[in-house]
Design a protein around this motif. Structure first.
Motif, PDB file in Angstrom:
ATOM      1  N   ARG A 104       5.512  13.811   3.462  1.00  0.00           N
ATOM      2  CA  ARG A 104       6.291  13.134   4.507  1.00  0.00           C
ATOM      3  C   ARG A 104       7.709  13.695   4.618  1.00  0.00           C
ATOM      4  O   ARG A 104       8.555  13.125   5.300  1.00  0.00           O
ATOM      5  N   ALA A 126       2.837  12.706  -2.359  1.00  0.00           N
ATOM      6  CA  ALA A 126       2.766  11.895  -1.134  1.00  0.00           C
ATOM      7  C   ALA A 126       4.106  11.894  -0.403  1.00  0.00           C
ATOM      8  O   ALA A 126       4.153  11.978   0.829  1.00  0.00           O
ATOM      9  N   GLU A 179      -1.472   5.892  -7.489  1.00  0.00           N
ATOM     10  CA  GLU A 179      -0.735   6.487  -6.366  1.00  0.00           C
ATOM     11  C   GLU A 179       0.780   6.381  -6.545  1.00  0.00           C
ATOM     12  O   GLU A 179       1.545   7.059  -5.850  1.00  0.00           O
ATOM     13  N   LEU A 238       5.416   4.323   2.242  1.00  0.00           N
ATOM     14  CA  LEU A 238       5.912   5.560   2.849  1.00  0.00           C
ATOM     15  C   LEU A 238       6.439   5.319   4.261  1.00  0.00           C
ATOM     16  O   LEU A 238       7.465   5.892   4.659  1.00  0.00           O
ATOM     17  N   ASP A 239       5.759   4.465   5.022  1.00  0.00           N
ATOM     18  CA  ASP A 239       6.216   4.145   6.383  1.00  0.00           C
ATOM     19  C   ASP A 239       7.589   3.483   6.351  1.00  0.00           C
ATOM     20  O   ASP A 239       8.453   3.775   7.183  1.00  0.00           O
ATOM     21  N   ASP A 247       0.708   3.738   2.010  1.00  0.00           N
ATOM     22  CA  ASP A 247       1.085   4.043   3.397  1.00  0.00           C
ATOM     23  C   ASP A 247       2.210   3.142   3.890  1.00  0.00           C
ATOM     24  O   ASP A 247       3.153   3.611   4.527  1.00  0.00           O
ATOM     25  N   SER A 261       0.860  -1.184   0.000  1.00  0.00           N
ATOM     26  CA  SER A 261       0.000   0.000   0.000  1.00  0.00           C
ATOM     27  C   SER A 261       0.897   1.234   0.000  1.00  0.00           C
ATOM     28  O   SER A 261       2.072   1.170   0.382  1.00  0.00           O
TER      29      SER A 261
END
Length: 153
Positions: free
Chosen positions: A55, A51, A42, A18-19, A15, A13
């Motif tokens: 961050r 995105a 995305e 990115l995490d 997220d 995903s």
């Protein structure tokens, strides 16, 4: 000295992707896809760049380090000798050499991740690119897998 990482978004995903970059401390993502497009919106250039920026991560596309169509076709056909030769030629080009040197120098000051689609770095040209960057002075690259531990390449 900072670190050199690679990451593929296949199966992750946004997220989780990115995490994982955040956990590794990555501050620059260098997109080494030949074309920064994906069937997953995305992960297309503009949305991904937005995105990442949210961050605090910079984004740069580097076509000189992308796997050209001929390389993708050779790999798909299982002709690994041709695939490696095509990637070697791309990395040996003036723009390839300059890109490799630039990233190696930047690794002295920040954590950088090379981005492509494939989850498995052994099946992706970014491992070849990372090895070339390491050969000119960057740290040993590590592969990031969203939801897993760091794996040395």
């Amino acid at each position: 000295m900072a670190g050199l990482f690679t990451i593929g978004y296949e199966g992750a995903s946004l997220d989780a992707f990115l995490d994982e970059l955040g956990r590794a401390g990555v501050t620059l993502v260098v997109d080494v896809r030949d074309h920064p497009w994906s069937r997953r919106p995305e992960f297309c250039r503009r949305r991904l760049e937005e995105a990442l920026a949210a961050r605090g991560v910079a984004y740069r596309h580097d076509k000189a380090l992308g796997n050209p169509k001929a390389g993708r076709e050779a790999a798909k056909a299982g002709d690994m000798q041709a695939y490696r030769a095509i990637m070697a030629a791309r990395l040996a080009s003036a723009t390839g050499v300059a890109s490799v040197a630039r990233i190696a120098e930047e690794c002295a000051h920040r954590d950088i991740a090379l981005l492509c689609m494939e989850r498995n770095p052994d099946m992706c040209h970014r491992s070849i690119v990372a090895a070339a960057i390491h050969a000119v002075g960057a740290p040993i690259p590590c592969h990031l897998r969203p939801g897993a531990q760091l794996n040395l390449l």
